[in-house]
Design a protein around this motif. Structure first.
Motif, mmCIF file in Angstrom:
data_model
loop_
_atom_site.group_PDB
_atom_site.id
_atom_site.type_symbol
_atom_site.label_atom_id
_atom_site.label_comp_id
_atom_site.label_asym_id
_atom_site.label_seq_id
_atom_site.Cartn_x
_atom_site.Cartn_y
_atom_site.Cartn_z
ATOM 1 N N CYS A 49 45.688 34.280 43.120
ATOM 2 C CA CYS A 49 44.977 33.106 43.617
ATOM 3 C C CYS A 49 44.653 32.174 42.445
ATOM 4 C CB CYS A 49 43.687 33.532 44.327
ATOM 5 S SG CYS A 49 42.665 32.121 44.817
ATOM 6 N N CYS A 74 40.513 31.898 42.044
ATOM 7 C CA CYS A 74 39.645 32.988 41.594
ATOM 8 C C CYS A 74 40.395 34.101 40.868
ATOM 9 C CB CYS A 74 38.863 33.575 42.775
ATOM 10 S SG CYS A 74 39.890 34.498 43.928
ATOM 11 N N ASN A 83 42.240 36.399 42.088
ATOM 12 C CA ASN A 83 42.423 37.600 42.898
ATOM 13 C C ASN A 83 43.911 37.813 43.180
ATOM 14 O OD1 ASN A 83 41.704 39.814 44.592
ATOM 15 N ND2 ASN A 83 41.979 38.481 46.370
ATOM 16 N N CYS A 110 43.639 32.982 50.295
ATOM 17 C CA CYS A 110 42.958 34.004 49.517
ATOM 18 C C CYS A 110 41.875 34.673 50.367
ATOM 19 C CB CYS A 110 42.327 33.387 48.265
ATOM 20 S SG CYS A 110 41.461 34.587 47.256
ATOM 21 N N ASN A 149 39.674 36.549 49.144
ATOM 22 C CA ASN A 149 38.482 36.719 48.315
ATOM 23 C C ASN A 149 37.624 35.445 48.333
ATOM 24 O OD1 ASN A 149 36.789 38.033 46.406
ATOM 25 N ND2 ASN A 149 37.761 36.842 44.776
ATOM 26 N N CYS A 150 38.284 34.279 48.058
ATOM 27 C CA CYS A 150 37.495 33.052 47.979
ATOM 28 C C CYS A 150 37.828 32.056 49.087
ATOM 29 C CB CYS A 150 37.681 32.389 46.613
ATOM 30 S SG CYS A 150 39.312 31.675 46.369
HETATM 31 ZN ZN LIG Z 1 40.872 33.241 45.576
#
Ligand SMILES: [Zn+2]
Length: 361
Positions: free
Chosen positions: A329, A332, A334, A347, A349-350
């Motif tokens: 990503c 972030c 990830n 993503c 994660n974010c």
């Molecule tokens: Zn991310």
């Protein structure tokens, strides 16, 4: 050598040229330096053979001999400022030139080449350093690109992004190419190789087949085939030059992932077929190869490298396996595995969402 056991040096051969021209008068029209350059090529080939680096040089008919060289300033003159103009060749005359050079300075050496039925002049120029520097002024921007098959170039400079669609020159020409191939197969093709297997010891190869000449109809179709491939090659080169010039026009640093074109476009091997049937796998890989080669990813990379080195810029190749740009990503960092079919980066994660290739860039 066979008769007298004597080695003939290049200079002995060169000194024979005037006498040679008295016997074979057709060579009188050719510039003597061009003849010497040809002789040098022959000498080079024999030198390689005696060092064990190459095969025994075989006779090359005019069909396989594509041009000649002017190794220095004599025998030719260019009347041009880098944009069209004409070429003056001694004993031949004046020839119009078409085309535009990116830079122009003192012409130094010249090659005349016949390729696909057309004549080309390849001129080596000696270019002044300051001229070179001044010609390539650019801004200090940084751009990251991802070269791909669906879109040829995905680019970003951190603020703006964009995609350059892949042109499908070859695909478009492919149907025509197949038709021509079919029509060629119905005509008599040439076979020149059967008697060309002359080794150092001719007694060893008693099998001398008769040469087969191509039919006129075959040659006619062959001409169309090379015309088509020339067109595709020109279109591709044009595309590569236009896009790479645009990329470096505001950027002196370009980053991309390391691409192994050779590996990617290698033919599908037998062992590759684990989950897929052999034929299907081969077909899939062939399709992918075509896309890779169609865009000319290697050409884009090489052109960028060359143009950036001209302006003193920087071309950075990120190691793909270490960094995994397509699975990381950009917001972030990830890492998440994506299938080849997933065209969007989302993503988990974010929550950052972006077009896949731009995210990779
Ligand atoms: Zn991310």
């Amino acid at each position: 050598y066979k008769k007298f056991g004597k080695t003939v040096s290049y200079f002995e051969q060169q000194n024979c040229l005037p006498d040679f021209k008295e016997v074979w008068i057709e060579y009188k029209v050719i510039n003597s330096q061009a003849l010497q350059a040809t002789l040098k090529r022959v000498d080079f080939a024999f030198g390689r053979f005696f060092k064990g680096l190459g095969k025994y040089p075989i006779f090359k008919s005019i069909r396989h001999y594509s041009g000649w060289t002017y190794p220095s300033f004599t025998g030719w003159k260019v009347h041009s400022t880098g944009d069209n103009g004409y070429l003056e060749l001694s004993k031949i005359g004046q020839i119009k030139m078409r085309g535009k050079a990116r830079l122009w300075d003192h012409p130094k050496a010249l090659d005349i080449v016949n390729r696909n039925g057309q004549w080309y002049a390849s001129i080596v120029l000696e270019i002044d350093d300051t001229l070179l520097k001044n010609s390539r002024k650019t801004d200090n921007g940084v751009m990251a690109i991802d070269l791909g098959c669906n879109d040829a170039i995905a680019w970003t400079n951190g603020e703006e992004n964009g995609l350059v669609a892949a042109p499908r020159f070859f695909r478009k020409a492919e149907q025509k190419n197949q038709e021509l191939g079919k029509s060629k197969r119905r005509k008599r093709s040439p076979n020149f190789n059967s008697s060309a297997s002359l080794t150092v010891d001719p007694e060893r190869s008693p099998r001398v087949k008769k040469k087969v000449k191509a039919s006129r109809r075959w040659k006619k179709v062959q001409k169309l085939v090379s015309k088509l491939s020339r067109k595709v090659a020109n279109q591709r080169q044009n595309f590569v030059h236009q896009e790479t010039t645009r990329i470096i026009s505001g950027n002196s640093t370009v980053v991309t992932e390391k691409l192994e074109v050779k590996k990617m476009s290698a033919k599908a091997k037998k062992g590759d077929a684990l989950s897929l049937s052999k034929g299907k796998r081969k077909k899939q890989k062939a399709g992918l190869n075509k896309s890779i080669l169609d865009v000319g990813m290697g050409m884009i990379r090489d052109a960028l490298k060359a143009k950036l080195s001209d302006i003193g810029g920087l071309f950075v190749e990120v190691p793909t396996k270490k960094v995994k740009p397509s699975q990381t990503c950009p917001k972030c960092g990830n890492q998440e595995k994506k299938s080849l079919a997933a065209r969007t980066h989302v993503c988990h994660n974010c929550g950052y969402t972006q077009q896949r290739d731009i995210a990779t860039a």
